[in-house]
Design a protein around this motif. Structure first.
Motif, PDB file in Angstrom:
ATOM      1  N   LEU A   1       0.724  -1.389  -0.147  1.00 30.95           N
ATOM      2  CA  LEU A   1       0.129  -0.130   0.009  1.00 30.95           C
ATOM      3  C   LEU A   1       0.757   1.409  -0.049  1.00 30.95           C
ATOM      4  O   LEU A   1       0.420   2.216  -0.543  1.00 30.95           O
ATOM      5  CB  LEU A   1      -1.164  -0.089   1.273  1.00 30.95           C
ATOM      6  N   LEU A   2       2.033   1.172   0.779  1.00 30.74           N
ATOM      7  CA  LEU A   2       2.750   2.360   0.454  1.00 30.74           C
ATOM      8  C   LEU A   2       3.492   2.713  -0.707  1.00 30.74           C
ATOM      9  O   LEU A   2       3.687   3.766  -1.329  1.00 30.74           O
ATOM     10  CB  LEU A   2       3.952   2.155   1.646  1.00 30.74           C
ATOM     11  N   ARG A   3       3.635   1.497  -1.424  1.00 31.22           N
ATOM     12  CA  ARG A   3       4.026   1.676  -2.855  1.00 31.22           C
ATOM     13  C   ARG A   3       3.068   2.239  -3.862  1.00 31.22           C
ATOM     14  O   ARG A   3       3.257   3.029  -4.621  1.00 31.22           O
ATOM     15  CB  ARG A   3       4.535   0.210  -3.413  1.00 31.22           C
TER      16      ARG A   3
ATOM     17  N   ASN B   1      11.205   5.446  -1.081  1.00 32.20           N
ATOM     18  CA  ASN B   1      11.479   4.009  -0.834  1.00 32.20           C
ATOM     19  C   ASN B   1      12.057   4.030   0.661  1.00 32.20           C
ATOM     20  O   ASN B   1      11.798   2.904   1.164  1.00 32.20           O
ATOM     21  CB  ASN B   1      12.742   3.514  -1.929  1.00 32.20           C
ATOM     22  N   GLY B   2      12.572   4.814   0.857  1.00 34.09           N
ATOM     23  CA  GLY B   2      13.182   4.967   2.354  1.00 34.09           C
ATOM     24  C   GLY B   2      12.035   4.752   3.311  1.00 34.09           C
ATOM     25  O   GLY B   2      12.022   4.106   4.182  1.00 34.09           O
ATOM     26  N   THR B   3      10.959   5.669   3.454  1.00 29.53           N
ATOM     27  CA  THR B   3      10.084   5.691   4.123  1.00 29.53           C
ATOM     28  C   THR B   3       9.234   4.169   3.928  1.00 29.53           C
ATOM     29  O   THR B   3       9.043   3.697   5.148  1.00 29.53           O
ATOM     30  CB  THR B   3       9.151   6.746   3.951  1.00 29.53           C
ATOM     31  N   SER B   4       8.981   3.909   2.956  1.00 33.61           N
ATOM     32  CA  SER B   4       8.440   2.370   2.809  1.00 33.61           C
ATOM     33  C   SER B   4       9.004   1.511   3.543  1.00 33.61           C
ATOM     34  O   SER B   4       8.347   0.655   4.130  1.00 33.61           O
ATOM     35  CB  SER B   4       8.286   1.969   1.369  1.00 33.61           C
TER      36      SER B   4
END
Ligand code: ATP
Ligand code: MG
Length: 445
Positions: A305-307, A313-316
């Motif tokens: 869901l973050l993608r 990418n760092g936060t995910s």
């Protein structure tokens, strides 16, 4: 009538004066007026003007300018290093695809520009001499602390679906209520959000989640959030049937978020998503409900869901790992803490502890006391840092070359020995001392 004054920064005054010297009108507008009236420091200062973009550019020909959105009439001018967005009075005309005006026409009347704006509290303009222009009673709505659409809410949401999310974002950040008609239209029009670009949704949603009113708004508008985060809709009303819990999965999540004492986005996202895997792995036996494996499933859901919302990418990666580990309590002992420090940055360890603390506090009262390890761990971590303890191959006192020098052939074996030595050092079985470690290797051969 001017019965109060907003202190405009010198740069804004300069810009307004410059435009007016050239025969145009100009005002500070939108968020900066709202925040000033609330006694808050504005994030940025926007200016609206009767000058056409090319005329604005000519007025500021001796300044650095950036053409941020010239087709929409916006020019960014750097005045003493402060970027000011200067936008021409605009009519948005008809809208395409619930998001983009078919054509933008420029206007000579501030009234036109104010009525295209989303909410009454965002539709005020201020002039250092002429004072406040407040055609939609925005100031009264600030006093009443409520979000109200400019014009007919349903129409405004059909023009631009993002406004649905903006309404609840402002209600969360400002801790405002939402006027009844606007609220009704938010629920009724929520599916329009599915036409909106993920990046825009993400931006507004992150602000919402970090707002002081986040829990109240998430609870009241879970159906709206569910349009772009259906994984969370599945949690709403999902009973846990467990002695450890007194809330359904969604209410548990909201209670956990309520305990969170930081507005750090990563922490709050992790709390929001920590149990997102639960509805997919519910089982029941004579002891009640179980959610075996909700960690790994939640981890997968979180990553996807973050993608989908186009998080970087760092936060995910970091939020995904916080969700993965949310259920594992680390004892406040050097051995275990060092292992944790291999996997997470110190900052993320503190986040993990906060997620675990909030999670626990949202359990049934008899099971809601956070384990003491959560509070003791930071001191252990700090003392490990202070000792400069070895936590990785980088600081291990023995290197590959040392092993080659002992006659161990280049290849896999070197790596295996190094990681065995690191393990022993982390566990405190061996000191991080070159001679001792090499002696240990020699003995073992
Ligand atoms: P923030 O403090 O978060 O920046 P803001 O009010 O400045 O709040 P922005 O997104 O920067 O919000 O927008 C600036 C102004 O532009 C708003 O105050 C509003 O008047 C107008 N605006 C922005 N987005 C929309 C929209 N989707 N529909 C109508 N008006 C909008
Ligand atoms: Mg702004």
């Amino acid at each position: 009538m001017k019965d109060f004054a907003i202190l405009l920064p010198a740069e804004v005054q300069t810009a307004i004066a410059r435009l007016e010297q050239h025969g145009f009108e100009a005002y500070a507008v939108g968020g900066c007026v709202r925040d000033s009236l609330l006694g808050k420091q504005p994030n940025d200062w926007d200016i609206t003007t009767s000058a056409r973009p090319s005329q604005t550019a000519a007025c500021f020909s001796d300044f650095r300018t950036v053409e941020t959105g010239i087709e929409h009439g916006t020019l960014t001018v750097l005045v003493n290093g402060t970027p000011l967005e200067i936008t021409t009075y605009r009519n948005d005309g008809e809208y395409l695809d619930n998001r983009h005006p078919k054509q933008v026409t420029f206007s000579h009347r501030i009234e036109d520009d104010l009525c295209r704006r989303d909410f009454t509290v965002n539709a005020m303009a201020y002039h250092p001499v002429r004072g406040l222009v407040d055609l939609f009673d925005g100031r009264a709505d600030l006093t009443r602390r409520r979000i109200v659409c400019v014009g007919d809410a349903t129409t405004r949401f059909h023009e631009d679906g993002l406004r649905i999310l903006r309404a609840i974002r402002f209600a969360s950040v400002l801790d405002f209520s939402i006027e009844e008609e606007t609220a009704r239209a938010i629920h009724a029009c929520r599916s329009l959000l599915s036409n909106i670009a993920a990046e825009r949704i993400r931006e507004e949603f992150c602000k919402l989640l970090c707002g002081v009113g986040a829990v109240r708004i998430l609870r009241e508008y879970a159906d709206v959030i569910g349009v772009f985060l259906p994984e969370l809709s599945a949690c709403v009303g999902f009973a846990q049937n467990s002695k450890y819990h007194c809330y359904d999965v969604w209410e548990h999540t909201l209670h956990a978020l309520e305990q969170c004492n930081t507005n750090d986005l990563l922490t709050r996202l992790s709390i929001l998503l920590h149990d997102v895997g639960k509805p997919l792995c519910y089982t029941e036996d004579e002891d009640g409900g179980h959610f075996k494996g909700h960690g790994p499933i939640g981890t997968e859901l979180t990553a996807s869901l973050l993608r989908r919302l186009r998080f970087d990418n760092g936060t995910s990666a970091r939020v995904t790992r916080l969700v993965e580990y949310h259920d594992r309590i680390t004892p406040a002992e050097p051995k275990a803490v060092k292992r944790l420090m291999q996997k997470f940055t110190d900052e993320d360890i503190l986040r993990l502890l906060e997620v675990q603390r909030c999670d626990r506090l949202a359990h049934a009262p008899a099971h809601a006391e956070p384990p003491s390890a959560l509070f003791d761990l930071p001191a252990v971590m700090q003392s490990i840092r202070e000792q400069g303890a070895c936590l990785s191959l980088k600081t291990l006192a023995v290197k590959g070359d040392d092993l080659l020098a002992l006659g161990i052939p280049a290849g896999k074996e070197i790596g295996a020995i190094l990681s065995e030595l690191l393990d022993a050092v982390l566990d405190g079985a061996l000191p991080n001392d070159r001679e001792v470690l090499l002696e240990h290797v020699k003995k073992g051969r």
